[in-house]
Design a protein around this motif. Structure first.
Motif, PDB file in Angstrom:
ATOM      1  N   LYS A 296      65.098  -5.084 -66.998  1.00 58.67           N
ATOM      2  CA  LYS A 296      63.986  -5.977 -67.319  1.00 58.67           C
ATOM      3  C   LYS A 296      62.647  -5.414 -66.846  1.00 58.67           C
ATOM      4  N   LYS A 297      62.642  -4.141 -66.431  1.00 61.60           N
ATOM      5  CA  LYS A 297      61.438  -3.459 -65.982  1.00 61.60           C
ATOM      6  C   LYS A 297      60.799  -4.141 -64.770  1.00 61.60           C
ATOM      7  N   ILE A 298      61.615  -4.804 -63.974  1.00 60.21           N
ATOM      8  CA  ILE A 298      61.109  -5.420 -62.754  1.00 60.21           C
ATOM      9  C   ILE A 298      60.908  -4.353 -61.686  1.00 60.21           C
ATOM     10  N   ILE A 299      61.822  -3.384 -61.667  1.00 61.67           N
ATOM     11  CA  ILE A 299      61.696  -2.267 -60.735  1.00 61.67           C
ATOM     12  C   ILE A 299      62.034  -0.994 -61.508  1.00 61.67           C
ATOM     13  N   ASN A 300      61.172  -0.006 -61.419  1.00 63.23           N
ATOM     14  CA  ASN A 300      61.322   1.226 -62.200  1.00 63.23           C
ATOM     15  C   ASN A 300      61.911   2.364 -61.374  1.00 63.23           C
ATOM     16  N   GLY A 301      62.383   3.361 -62.088  1.00 60.67           N
ATOM     17  CA  GLY A 301      62.849   4.566 -61.431  1.00 60.67           C
ATOM     18  C   GLY A 301      61.715   5.568 -61.291  1.00 60.67           C
ATOM     19  N   TYR A 302      62.049   6.759 -60.852  1.00 58.80           N
ATOM     20  CA  TYR A 302      61.065   7.819 -60.660  1.00 58.80           C
ATOM     21  C   TYR A 302      61.043   8.743 -61.879  1.00 58.80           C
ATOM     22  N   PRO A 303      59.953   9.507 -62.046  1.00 57.89           N
ATOM     23  CA  PRO A 303      59.833  10.406 -63.202  1.00 57.89           C
ATOM     24  C   PRO A 303      60.965  11.418 -63.321  1.00 57.89           C
ATOM     25  N   ASP A 304      61.611  11.751 -62.203  1.00 57.41           N
ATOM     26  CA  ASP A 304      62.690  12.736 -62.261  1.00 57.41           C
ATOM     27  C   ASP A 304      64.034  12.113 -62.648  1.00 57.41           C
ATOM     28  N   GLY A 305      64.023  10.832 -63.030  1.00 57.53           N
ATOM     29  CA  GLY A 305      65.247  10.173 -63.480  1.00 57.53           C
ATOM     30  C   GLY A 305      66.081   9.551 -62.384  1.00 57.53           C
ATOM     31  N   THR A 306      65.590   9.573 -61.148  1.00 62.82           N
ATOM     32  CA  THR A 306      66.332   8.976 -60.042  1.00 62.82           C
ATOM     33  C   THR A 306      65.786   7.584 -59.734  1.00 62.82           C
ATOM     34  N   PHE A 307      66.573   6.820 -58.983  1.00 62.01           N
ATOM     35  CA  PHE A 307      66.148   5.488 -58.554  1.00 62.01           C
ATOM     36  C   PHE A 307      65.745   5.476 -57.084  1.00 62.01           C
ATOM     37  N   GLY A 308      66.351   6.305 -56.285  1.00 62.71           N
ATOM     38  CA  GLY A 308      66.036   6.323 -54.862  1.00 62.71           C
ATOM     39  C   GLY A 308      66.464   5.048 -54.165  1.00 62.71           C
ATOM     40  N   PRO A 309      67.750   4.658 -54.281  1.00 61.38           N
ATOM     41  CA  PRO A 309      68.189   3.361 -53.765  1.00 61.38           C
ATOM     42  C   PRO A 309      67.974   3.157 -52.274  1.00 61.38           C
ATOM     43  N   LYS A 310      68.085   4.251 -51.490  1.00 60.35           N
ATOM     44  CA  LYS A 310      67.976   4.103 -50.037  1.00 60.35           C
ATOM     45  C   LYS A 310      66.585   4.422 -49.501  1.00 60.35           C
ATOM     46  N   ARG A 311      65.669   4.734 -50.414  1.00 56.59           N
ATOM     47  CA  ARG A 311      64.297   4.962 -49.971  1.00 56.59           C
ATOM     48  C   ARG A 311      63.671   3.650 -49.525  1.00 56.59           C
ATOM     49  N   SER A 312      62.834   3.734 -48.517  1.00 53.39           N
ATOM     50  CA  SER A 312      62.114   2.543 -48.078  1.00 53.39           C
ATOM     51  C   SER A 312      61.111   2.145 -49.141  1.00 53.39           C
TER      52      SER A 312
END
Length: 475
Positions: A169-185
């Motif tokens: 739903k585009k509430i939270i986006n990923g990064y340009p490199d195709g990752t989500f970074g789930p454990k990033r602060s």
């Protein structure tokens, strides 16, 4: 004493820099550290409207990690959560500025604590935790088990459904490199974007005029990826370590065992030990499902109280059943159900549709519990309409796990095996009640802390009203 005062002032200062003062909207000067930032437009909008505060040195620090306490404070403000619940986290004292914010968040139902009874308000919030919070806030469908992100395998099992739903739903986006970074602060800038986008799906909430969230830079500021101090418990974003298999709270086997004209018997199986909450309302295809927090409060998606609502303690894997009452004949209803674990984490909302039976001229029109004692119980009963036909009212009392007898067996005072019952397990309401007059049926000879089913029927000969069932529990 000095150390305590210094800690208190640090907390107050942190809160004041996070939250602005809600007042008239005016253009605030653009802080130097957001100029050219991917989230500059949204950050500036929040600064102008007083939703976000800056630091004494004139900066906003958009890439600084946001803490769990700060994040719930922002959500409470933008979603208008004001009611506080009872909390007993060992690391959230009443003297801490975040105490009331955590109490609001727990009451709203979108976040819980850790298994060791801590909340960890100063811990950085991870991106996967933020996704789970968004899913709970908006009752998103989290059935999807995977995402297209390159680092999908790094997303915790308890968060995958929420990440898929929030990203979809585009509430939270990923990064340009195709990752989500789930454990990033989660950064302050990302927090503003996620909350702004969440408001889009809660149109009844006053406040923001949301704008699309730009995709964050693939290179967060140094220090923005600390390792989590614990693996969150089911539901994510709620905290707590602990070994063993992590199970997200869920319910299965949601169905009804019997439906009358004014009552229904509902069954389900929870995956966790905790409590189930339910709310019943007339069904309309145009009305959205309530959120999990609304179900917990016994409310519909419109914020109004349901026709019937309640809660029951549960054990993982054990069948739970309850009666809903106060229904109208020949009407379609929806029963919305959630389950919470012992840490307060909530499942998504399950919906059960049912249609009540058509009534007869002498049908039961009211069955509801009254006073419950240890060996006695009162049940209120009413049948027919004012000026209508008089009819006898028969009842049968059975253990909660007993099979349901037929209308003819109830009329004969029998159980499902056809065995004849004696008082106080069956009888007629005497003297014969007048139609549309509420009667009190006082049951005796019960056992303390025991569940029963009470069956009611009216009619004569071979013509009987629909059977009504009410579950009761002695103290």
């Amino acid at each position: 004493m000095k150390k305590t005062w210094r800690g208190l002032m640090t907390g107050i200062l942190g809160a004041s820099m996070l939250l602005g003062s809600l007042g008239s909207v005016s253009a605030a000067p653009a802080p130097k550290d957001i100029q050219g930032h991917w989230a500059q437009t949204q950050l500036q909008d929040w600064l102008n409207k007083g939703y976000l505060g800056g630091y004494p040195d004139g900066t906003v620090k958009p890439n600084k990690a946001i803490t769990r306490g700060e994040y719930v404070a922002l959500i409470n403000r933008l979603f208008g959560f004001k009611d506080t619940g009872t909390i007993s986290f060992t690391d959230v004292k009443k003297t801490n500025w975040v105490y009331s914010e955590v109490a609001k968040a727990v009451q709203a139902g979108y976040i819980g604590g850790y298994e060791n009874k801590t909340f960890r308000p100063a811990n950085p919030l991870t991106r996967q935790e933020a996704a789970v919070i968004a899913a709970k806030l908006l009752s998103l469908n989290t059935a999807a088990a995977s995402t297209t992100f390159k680092d999908n395998a790094q997303i915790a099992a308890w968060a995958k459904g929420a990440v898929a739903a929030a990203a979809g739903k585009k509430i939270i986006n990923g990064y340009p490199d195709g990752t989500f970074g789930p454990k990033r602060s989660l950064t302050r800038a990302e927090a503003v974007g996620i909350i702004s986008n969440s408001v889009v799906f809660k149109p009844s909430t006053p406040g923001l005029t949301p704008t699309p969230t730009p995709t964050p830079s693939a290179k967060p500021s140094p220090g923005a990826t600390p390792a989590p101090t614990a693996t969150p418990v089911p539901g994510g974003g709620s905290g707590g370590g602990g070994g063993g298999v992590i199970t997200t709270p869920s319910v299965s086997g949601v169905t009804y065992g019997h439906v009358g004209s004014v009552t229904a018997d509902v069954y389900l199986t929870p995956s966790v030990t905790g409590a189930i909450y339910y709310v019943v309302a007339p069904y309309s295809s145009s009305m959205p499902n309530p959120s999990a927090s609304q179900v917990k409060l016994g409310k519909t998606s419109a914020g109004t109280q349901g026709v019937n609502y309640g809660t029951k303690a549960t054990s993982a894997g054990s069948t739970v059943s309850f009666s809903v009452y106060g229904l109208q004949p020949n009407t379609e209803y929806a029963t919305y159900i959630i389950v919470t674990d012992t840490a307060g984490n909530m499942s998504t909302v399950s919906k059960l549709l049912l249609k009540t039976n058509t009534s007869t001229p002498t049908s039961i029109t009211l069955v509801e519990p009254g006073h419950m004692g240890t060996v006695t119980a009162d049940v209120y009963v009413k049948y027919g309409q004012t000026g209508g036909v008089s009819a006898p009212v028969r009842y049968v009392v059975l253990p909660a796990n007993a099979a349901n007898p037929t209308a003819a067996q109830i009329a004969a005072g029998q159980n499902s095996s056809g065995a004849q019952l004696a008082a106080p397990w069956t009888g007629w309401i005497t003297p014969a009640p007048s139609p549309a007059v509420r009667q009190t049926l006082s049951l005796t000879g019960l056992t303390a802390k025991t569940s029963y089913k009470v069956y009611f029927i009216t009619g004569s000969g071979s013509v009987w009203s629909p059977v009504e069932i009410l579950r009761i529990q002695t103290k």
